[in-house]
Design a protein around this motif. Sequence first.
Motif, PDB file in Angstrom:
ATOM      1  N   LEU A 135     -38.114 -85.425  66.284  1.00  0.00           N
ATOM      2  CA  LEU A 135     -39.122 -85.251  67.321  1.00  0.00           C
ATOM      3  C   LEU A 135     -39.495 -83.769  67.343  1.00  0.00           C
ATOM      4  N   PRO A 136     -40.483 -83.353  66.537  1.00  0.00           N
ATOM      5  CA  PRO A 136     -40.750 -81.916  66.388  1.00  0.00           C
ATOM      6  C   PRO A 136     -41.190 -81.232  67.668  1.00  0.00           C
ATOM      7  N   GLU A 137     -41.769 -81.979  68.610  1.00  0.00           N
ATOM      8  CA  GLU A 137     -42.208 -81.358  69.866  1.00  0.00           C
ATOM      9  C   GLU A 137     -41.050 -80.728  70.630  1.00  0.00           C
ATOM     10  N   THR A 138     -39.830 -81.238  70.458  1.00  0.00           N
ATOM     11  CA  THR A 138     -38.688 -80.696  71.212  1.00  0.00           C
ATOM     12  C   THR A 138     -37.534 -80.240  70.320  1.00  0.00           C
ATOM     13  N   GLY A 139     -37.628 -80.463  69.012  1.00  0.00           N
ATOM     14  CA  GLY A 139     -36.534 -80.095  68.115  1.00  0.00           C
ATOM     15  C   GLY A 139     -35.374 -81.058  68.145  1.00  0.00           C
ATOM     16  N   ALA A 140     -35.598 -82.277  68.630  1.00  0.00           N
ATOM     17  CA  ALA A 140     -34.532 -83.286  68.689  1.00  0.00           C
ATOM     18  C   ALA A 140     -34.537 -84.127  67.423  1.00  0.00           C
ATOM     19  N   LEU A 141     -33.358 -84.643  67.074  1.00  0.00           N
ATOM     20  CA  LEU A 141     -33.219 -85.570  65.959  1.00  0.00           C
ATOM     21  C   LEU A 141     -32.403 -86.764  66.439  1.00  0.00           C
ATOM     22  N   PHE A 142     -32.970 -87.957  66.268  1.00  0.00           N
ATOM     23  CA  PHE A 142     -32.273 -89.192  66.617  1.00  0.00           C
ATOM     24  C   PHE A 142     -31.511 -89.631  65.366  1.00  0.00           C
ATOM     25  N   THR A 143     -30.180 -89.566  65.438  1.00  0.00           N
ATOM     26  CA  THR A 143     -29.358 -89.662  64.226  1.00  0.00           C
ATOM     27  C   THR A 143     -28.745 -91.036  63.988  1.00  0.00           C
ATOM     28  N   GLY A 144     -29.033 -92.021  64.840  1.00  0.00           N
ATOM     29  CA  GLY A 144     -28.497 -93.358  64.595  1.00  0.00           C
ATOM     30  C   GLY A 144     -26.991 -93.327  64.452  1.00  0.00           C
ATOM     31  N   ASP A 145     -26.488 -93.886  63.350  1.00  0.00           N
ATOM     32  CA  ASP A 145     -25.049 -93.863  63.064  1.00  0.00           C
ATOM     33  C   ASP A 145     -24.686 -92.807  62.026  1.00  0.00           C
ATOM     34  N   HIS A 146     -25.661 -92.036  61.553  1.00  0.00           N
ATOM     35  CA  HIS A 146     -25.362 -91.066  60.492  1.00  0.00           C
ATOM     36  C   HIS A 146     -24.480 -89.937  61.005  1.00  0.00           C
ATOM     37  N   VAL A 147     -24.804 -89.410  62.175  1.00  0.00           N
ATOM     38  CA  VAL A 147     -23.978 -88.373  62.814  1.00  0.00           C
ATOM     39  C   VAL A 147     -23.775 -88.769  64.264  1.00  0.00           C
TER      40      VAL A 147
END
Length: 291
Positions: free
Chosen positions: A159-171
């Motif tokens: 989500l580049p607008e806030t610098g968030a990353l939705f990582t699922g089960d990867h991390v």
Amino acid sequence: MASDTNPATTVGMAQALEPLVARVLAGNPSAFTFEGTQTYIVGAGTDVAIIDPGPDDAAHLDALVAAINGRTVAAICCTHTHRDHSPAAAPLRRLTGAPVIGCAPLAIPSIGPRSDAPFDPDYAPDRVLGDGEQVTGEGWTLTALATPGHTSNHLCYALPETGALFTGDHVMGWSTTVVSPPDGDMADYMASMEILHAREDRIYYPAHGPAVENTRQLVRGMIGHRRQRERQIAKRLGEAPQTIPSLVATMYAGLDSRLIGAAGQSVLAHLIDMERKGRVRQDGLDWVLTA
């Protein structure tokens, strides 16, 4: 809505994490899902995206519809197709008319007991996202990041607008992920972790467990942890050929019995990777160090 990066989780309650992100916890806690699957709602305007709709559970679907609150759902996005992540996509599509956009379909039959959730055979996306492709809405953008390893079809969403990353089960902040062959692949997982380490995401929102703010530090530690596991395996095999259960017994002393199968799968994933590198070979049930 309660507002905090890591509020006390309440099943079925929409919790605002930041202006563009809210979370709804499903009631499916387990040794592999922690408190349950966290479904994320992205967007603060007239349309939203749903990330990892979760299990096909009536109470969870009701909670999601309440959290959407009449807004248009522009996309239902799944990180991968384990049954704690994607089965609610189809009923949510029927309820909202939204397209399912995200990871590729993948369903591998389970043979015997699994160490994590089995695959969802009914997942049918309207559009598959490739690495770098985007879904957009009012004031938000989700960019797909291919992160195979946990599964071959795993995607994270930036989500580049806030610098968030939705990582699922990867991390995940509460535990390392299961890498379970034949689809889970340790070499792919490590390569995906290096991709994340090279990024500068402000925060991770995983599908299970608390948000992660020390993103690069956590990824660096997880890479080191996996490398240490490979060194442990090499050391044990250098002493004598061993089976996977014997490796698990010595490497994971005191492990919760519910997690022994998962540990065995991770050891197998390491051994397959080491075999490809010419470091080990299999001799019946034993594994032998060769280099």
